[in-house]
Enzyme design. Structure first.
Site, PDB file in Angstrom:
ATOM      1  N   ASP A  81      38.297  30.309  46.506  1.00 36.14           N
ATOM      2  CA  ASP A  81      38.572  31.114  47.703  1.00 36.14           C
ATOM      3  C   ASP A  81      38.240  30.273  48.952  1.00 36.14           C
ATOM      4  OD1 ASP A  81      39.098  33.468  49.150  1.00 36.14           O
ATOM      5  OD2 ASP A  81      37.008  34.143  49.035  1.00 36.14           O
ATOM      6  N   GLY A 218      38.515  40.553  53.397  1.00 37.83           N
ATOM      7  CA  GLY A 218      37.626  41.523  54.038  1.00 37.83           C
ATOM      8  C   GLY A 218      37.805  42.883  53.393  1.00 37.83           C
TER       9      GLY A 218
HETATM   10  P1  13P Z   1      34.270  41.035  52.222  1.00 37.02           P
HETATM   11  O1  13P Z   1      33.014  40.245  51.924  1.00 37.02           O
HETATM   12  O2  13P Z   1      34.294  41.505  53.642  1.00 37.02           O
HETATM   13  O3  13P Z   1      34.512  42.120  51.227  1.00 37.02           O
HETATM   14  O4  13P Z   1      35.481  39.998  52.130  1.00 37.02           O
HETATM   15  C1  13P Z   1      35.595  39.169  51.016  1.00 37.02           C
HETATM   16  C2  13P Z   1      36.651  38.150  51.248  1.00 37.02           C
HETATM   17  O5  13P Z   1      37.614  38.372  51.946  1.00 37.02           O
HETATM   18  C3  13P Z   1      36.492  36.859  50.567  1.00 37.02           C
HETATM   19  O6  13P Z   1      37.554  35.994  50.815  1.00 37.02           O
END
Ligand code: 13P
Length: 291
Positions: A81, A218
């Site tokens: 990620d 997010g």
């Molecule tokens: P949150 O931590 O806000 O859930 O978002 C995770 C994310 O988008 C990781 O790429």
């Protein structure tokens, strides 16, 4: 079983549900996410973000994520990620990750395209899925990745310049040949400091323009009905971390406060895992809910 992310998202798009992309900064996250997916007989994506280097290096946790994925009774993709450096993409692919995300959305459009094309060429040559991002996903001052500049919807006058533009998204996907696209429509990485106001019709317009699975970043902290609409409008993967991480921490706090004179770490790990498994199960059920 370990699978490509592309195969999971193709199924999700057809079945109109979303797969949880759960960030793994600890062994507890991995165990809880896989146990939750197995309990619901659902696919899952285990993710490692570069920002997690502050907790554990990719070289240490990556092989553990892959081991859990291979032994799981459900399909599991293992994904890098928010990758930024070429060396990191190569590292993840050599470890056996089945998917990577190119995080170049802060660059001008043409540079984002060029950077993404470079990684698509590398990853697709060995059957690895590629996610890229177009537009700006906000960062909260609480819980977003280390080093992320905090901002929120209220701070920006021209949201059209920040949220993903459907026509640009179409051009981006055509030029890069990415497999899925992370889009900006009002979600926030980290803790929501005000009620999320999502531009959900925009998601449908982007879906119609690009035709490939869309990704919500997010993702934790969003209202259940907003997940539903976002999924109906084309979101097939939901990146989800902050609120499950917080729930694990709160379970540990309760355990320590109620635990008497001594605290033992093996029990701390177990209560955090249990709380996070429950949270992941609720999230997976929401992402697969039918009306
Ligand atoms: P949150 O931590 O806000 O859930 O978002 C995770 C994310 O988008 C990781 O790429």
């Amino acid at each position: 079983m370990l699978v490509t992310m592309q195969s999971l998202l193709a199924e999700a798009k057809k079945g109109r549900y979303a797969v949880g992309g759960f960030n793994c900064a600890t062994l507890e996250n991995i165990r809880a996410a896989v146990a939750a997916a197995e309990a619901l007989d659902a696919p899952v994506i285990l993710e490692y973000a570069e920002a997690h280097e502050q907790w554990i290096p990719l070289a240490e946790i990556g092989p553990i994520m892959l081991d859990y994925a291979r032994r799981a009774r459900v399909p599991v993709a293992v994904h890098l990620d928010h990758g930024t450096t070429y060396a990191r993409f190569v590292e993840a692919i050599r470890l056996g990750f089945t998917s990577v995300m190119v995080d170049a959305s802060a660059l001008p459009f043409d540079e984002n395209v060029a950077r993404t094309q470079e990684i698509v060429k590398l990853a697709h040559s060995v059957g690895v899925t590629v996610e890229a991002e177009l537009g700006h996903v906000f960062n909260s001052s609480i819980g977003a990745a280390k080093g992320a500049v905090a901002d929120a919807e209220e701070e920006h006058e021209d949201l059209d310049a920040i949220y993903t533009d459907p026509a640009l998204a179409k051009a981006f996907v055509e030029q890069t040949q990415v497999d899925c696209l992370a889009i900006a429509f009002g979600t926030v990485h980290g803790v929501y400091l005000s009620e999320p106001k999502l531009d959900l019709p925009r998601v449908a317009r982007i879906r119609d323009a690009v035709g490939i699975p869309l990704v919500m970043h997010g993702g934790s902290g969003v209202k259940p009905e907003d997940y539903r609409t976002a999924i109906q409008n084309g979101i097939c993967k939901i990146n989800y971390y902050t609120y499950v991480n917080q729930d694990g921490g709160e379970a540990v706090r309760r355990h320590v406060e109620n635990g008497g004179d001594r605290v033992f770490f093996d029990a701390v790990s177990a209560v955090a895992t249990e709380a996070m498994q429950k949270h992941y199960e609720e999230a997976i059920a929401l992402f697969r809910a039918r009306d």
